[in-house]
Design a protein around this motif. Structure first.
Motif, PDB file in Angstrom:
ATOM      1  N   ASP A  61       0.816  -1.215   0.000  1.00  0.00           N
ATOM      2  CA  ASP A  61       0.000   0.000   0.000  1.00  0.00           C
ATOM      3  C   ASP A  61       0.849   1.264   0.000  1.00  0.00           C
ATOM      4  N   VAL A  62       1.981   1.208   0.703  1.00  0.00           N
ATOM      5  CA  VAL A  62       2.869   2.361   0.855  1.00  0.00           C
ATOM      6  C   VAL A  62       4.297   1.862   0.652  1.00  0.00           C
ATOM      7  N   TYR A  63       5.132   2.700   0.028  1.00  0.00           N
ATOM      8  CA  TYR A  63       6.532   2.356  -0.216  1.00  0.00           C
ATOM      9  C   TYR A  63       7.421   3.478   0.335  1.00  0.00           C
ATOM     10  N   ILE A  64       8.482   3.087   1.038  1.00  0.00           N
ATOM     11  CA  ILE A  64       9.473   4.053   1.520  1.00  0.00           C
ATOM     12  C   ILE A  64      10.827   3.592   0.991  1.00  0.00           C
ATOM     13  N   SER A  65      11.521   4.478   0.276  1.00  0.00           N
ATOM     14  CA  SER A  65      12.796   4.125  -0.351  1.00  0.00           C
ATOM     15  C   SER A  65      13.907   4.935   0.305  1.00  0.00           C
ATOM     16  N   SER A  66      14.918   4.259   0.811  1.00  0.00           N
ATOM     17  CA  SER A  66      15.894   4.868   1.733  1.00  0.00           C
ATOM     18  C   SER A  66      17.015   5.619   1.022  1.00  0.00           C
ATOM     19  N   GLY A  67      17.846   6.232   1.859  1.00  0.00           N
ATOM     20  CA  GLY A  67      19.126   6.764   1.405  1.00  0.00           C
ATOM     21  C   GLY A  67      20.115   5.623   1.209  1.00  0.00           C
ATOM     22  N   GLY A  68      21.360   5.998   0.962  1.00  0.00           N
ATOM     23  CA  GLY A  68      22.371   4.968   0.787  1.00  0.00           C
ATOM     24  C   GLY A  68      23.700   5.575   0.378  1.00  0.00           C
ATOM     25  N   PRO A  69      24.757   4.778   0.435  1.00  0.00           N
ATOM     26  CA  PRO A  69      26.102   5.290   0.160  1.00  0.00           C
ATOM     27  C   PRO A  69      26.416   5.336  -1.336  1.00  0.00           C
ATOM     28  N   GLY A  70      27.478   6.069  -1.660  1.00  0.00           N
ATOM     29  CA  GLY A  70      28.025   6.010  -3.005  1.00  0.00           C
ATOM     30  C   GLY A  70      27.337   6.902  -4.014  1.00  0.00           C
ATOM     31  N   SER A  71      27.801   6.769  -5.253  1.00  0.00           N
ATOM     32  CA  SER A  71      27.347   7.625  -6.349  1.00  0.00           C
ATOM     33  C   SER A  71      25.978   7.200  -6.875  1.00  0.00           C
ATOM     34  N   PRO A  72      25.069   8.163  -7.060  1.00  0.00           N
ATOM     35  CA  PRO A  72      23.785   7.850  -7.690  1.00  0.00           C
ATOM     36  C   PRO A  72      23.901   7.771  -9.217  1.00  0.00           C
ATOM     37  N   LEU A  73      25.114   7.957  -9.730  1.00  0.00           N
ATOM     38  CA  LEU A  73      25.340   7.861 -11.177  1.00  0.00           C
ATOM     39  C   LEU A  73      25.905   6.506 -11.582  1.00  0.00           C
ATOM     40  N   ASP A  74      26.744   5.926 -10.711  1.00  0.00           N
ATOM     41  CA  ASP A  74      27.484   4.716 -11.086  1.00  0.00           C
ATOM     42  C   ASP A  74      26.609   3.479 -11.240  1.00  0.00           C
ATOM     43  N   SER A  75      25.387   3.512 -10.682  1.00  0.00           N
ATOM     44  CA  SER A  75      24.529   2.320 -10.748  1.00  0.00           C
ATOM     45  C   SER A  75      23.739   2.243 -12.045  1.00  0.00           C
ATOM     46  N   GLU A  76      23.921   3.235 -12.924  1.00  0.00           N
ATOM     47  CA  GLU A  76      23.143   3.252 -14.165  1.00  0.00           C
ATOM     48  C   GLU A  76      23.380   1.970 -14.958  1.00  0.00           C
ATOM     49  N   GLY A  77      22.293   1.297 -15.326  1.00  0.00           N
ATOM     50  CA  GLY A  77      22.394   0.077 -16.115  1.00  0.00           C
ATOM     51  C   GLY A  77      22.568  -1.199 -15.312  1.00  0.00           C
ATOM     52  N   THR A  78      22.723  -1.083 -13.979  1.00  0.00           N
ATOM     53  CA  THR A  78      22.885  -2.294 -13.164  1.00  0.00           C
ATOM     54  C   THR A  78      21.541  -3.014 -13.060  1.00  0.00           C
ATOM     55  N   GLU A  79      21.625  -4.298 -12.745  1.00  0.00           N
ATOM     56  CA  GLU A  79      20.415  -5.113 -12.700  1.00  0.00           C
ATOM     57  C   GLU A  79      19.470  -4.635 -11.605  1.00  0.00           C
ATOM     58  N   TRP A  80      20.025  -4.303 -10.420  1.00  0.00           N
ATOM     59  CA  TRP A  80      19.150  -3.888  -9.317  1.00  0.00           C
ATOM     60  C   TRP A  80      18.441  -2.587  -9.659  1.00  0.00           C
ATOM     61  N   GLU A  81      19.161  -1.672 -10.332  1.00  0.00           N
ATOM     62  CA  GLU A  81      18.535  -0.384 -10.646  1.00  0.00           C
ATOM     63  C   GLU A  81      17.441  -0.549 -11.701  1.00  0.00           C
ATOM     64  N   LYS A  82      17.664  -1.429 -12.668  1.00  0.00           N
ATOM     65  CA  LYS A  82      16.620  -1.701 -13.671  1.00  0.00           C
ATOM     66  C   LYS A  82      15.357  -2.212 -12.990  1.00  0.00           C
ATOM     67  N   LYS A  83      15.518  -3.133 -12.033  1.00  0.00           N
ATOM     68  CA  LYS A  83      14.362  -3.665 -11.281  1.00  0.00           C
ATOM     69  C   LYS A  83      13.668  -2.543 -10.497  1.00  0.00           C
ATOM     70  N   TYR A  84      14.485  -1.701  -9.874  1.00  0.00           N
ATOM     71  CA  TYR A  84      13.966  -0.599  -9.056  1.00  0.00           C
ATOM     72  C   TYR A  84      13.127   0.350  -9.919  1.00  0.00           C
ATOM     73  N   PHE A  85      13.678   0.765 -11.060  1.00  0.00           N
ATOM     74  CA  PHE A  85      12.950   1.695 -11.924  1.00  0.00           C
ATOM     75  C   PHE A  85      11.719   1.033 -12.554  1.00  0.00           C
ATOM     76  N   ARG A  86      11.802  -0.276 -12.838  1.00  0.00           N
ATOM     77  CA  ARG A  86      10.631  -0.982 -13.364  1.00  0.00           C
ATOM     78  C   ARG A  86       9.486  -0.925 -12.361  1.00  0.00           C
ATOM     79  N   LEU A  87       9.827  -1.116 -11.070  1.00  0.00           N
ATOM     80  CA  LEU A  87       8.798  -1.021 -10.027  1.00  0.00           C
ATOM     81  C   LEU A  87       8.172   0.368 -10.029  1.00  0.00           C
ATOM     82  N   MET A  88       8.999   1.414 -10.091  1.00  0.00           N
ATOM     83  CA  MET A  88       8.456   2.776 -10.065  1.00  0.00           C
ATOM     84  C   MET A  88       7.566   3.039 -11.283  1.00  0.00           C
ATOM     85  N   ASP A  89       7.957   2.516 -12.440  1.00  0.00           N
ATOM     86  CA  ASP A  89       7.124   2.667 -13.641  1.00  0.00           C
ATOM     87  C   ASP A  89       5.773   1.968 -13.460  1.00  0.00           C
ATOM     88  N   LYS A  90       5.812   0.762 -12.861  1.00  0.00           N
ATOM     89  CA  LYS A  90       4.559   0.021 -12.624  1.00  0.00           C
ATOM     90  C   LYS A  90       3.656   0.769 -11.647  1.00  0.00           C
TER      91      LYS A  90
END
Length: 282
Positions: A61-90
């Motif tokens: 019903d509700v989603y909370i997405s946390s902070g985290g370490p490191g660059s928000p640029l370097d994860s582009e194209g990674t498998e976890w980020e693709k899954k994450y963005f797919r969820l947001m699109d859905k």
């Protein structure tokens, strides 16, 4: 009409990649308090997004997405980020459908930066030095009329902890997508640098802050007393500001008030509407 309150299921997306942090405890504490205060059937489940590639389905019903370490640029194209963005699109697609119970998402810091990259909302870069401490955040005109910020003063104080930043907002993209900047970094008249964007409403159901509204006084005090964090704050702000931050932790109108206001206001918006939806079905 049924008076039973339906169970509320919350997904917490952990983007800390296994790094020790105060954020996850902060979210759990807020949810536990909210559940007790409102007498709710509320449960939450944590998903380790970056280390284990765990991403929830759209059944929460509700989603909370946390902070985290490191660059928000370097994860582009990674498998976890693709899954994450797919969820947001859905979730976005679900929310656009007529007659559905809407899914509200709160994005914090690293999640905020990822979504700003996804939507192409501005420049994302490394700060000259990390920002860490209890610092003022200034509301924009839209922020002063934002229900999630109701009860805050301008500026209000919160925990800022980031090495990266979103600056130079792409105003055309904001206008095109109907998004609003709600808050900006503290004014620094002596520093000729752009102020970071600190809060955005992406749409009616997606809300994001680049600061940490989940942070509590005891957790931050423990961090400020660590030698590495103490040195970091003194290097960036000076010893006087460091002592002032420790004093601000004791002030009920500052970080305590922020923690008791922002995410609970968001939950009011998400959960009360959710319960209205089900009561109308009964």
């Amino acid at each position: 009409m049924s008076t039973d309150k339906p169970e509320v299921r919350v997904a917490i997306l952990d983007l800390y990649e296994g790094v020790a942090n105060e954020g996850m405890r902060g979210f759990r504490d807020i949810l536990d308090r909210y559940k007790a205060q409102h007498g709710l059937e509320l449960s939450y489940q944590i998903f380790d997004v970056r280390l284990k590639g765990q991403v929830p389905d759209t059944g929460f019903d509700v989603y909370i997405s946390s902070g985290g370490p490191g660059s928000p640029l370097d994860s582009e194209g990674t498998e976890w980020e693709k899954k994450y963005f797919r969820l947001m699109d859905k979730l976005e697609a679900h929310n656009k459908k007529e007659g559905t119970q809407k899914k509200h998402v709160f994005f914090v810091c690293h999640s905020f930066q990822l979504m700003c990259r996804k939507y192409n909302l501005g420049d994302i870069n490394l700060r000259r030095s990390p920002s860490f401490g209890i610092l003022p955040v200034h509301l924009t005109e839209a922020g002063r009329n934002e229900p999630v910020f109701e009860g805050l003063v301008d500026p209000f104080y919160t925990v800022d902890s980031r090495s990266w930043q979103v600056i130079n907002p792409n105003t055309e993209r904001f206008a095109e997508l109907g998004m609003e900047i709600l808050a900006l970094e503290k004014e620094r008249p002596h520093v000729n640098l752009p102020r970071a964007v600190m809060a955005i409403r992406f749409n009616e159901y997606f809300f994001a802050t680049q600061f940490h509204p989940e942070a509590d006084a005891s957790g931050i005090k423990n961090m400020l007393l660590r030698e590495d964090k103490k040195d970091e704050v003194i290097a960036e702000h000076g010893e006087g500001k460091y002592r002032e931050m420790l004093e601000r932790l004791e002030d009920p109108d500052k970080i305590v008030h922020t923690q008791n206001t922002i995410i609970p206001n968001f939950l009011d918006e998400a959960i009360l509407k959710y319960q209205e939806y089900y009561s109308n079905l009964s």
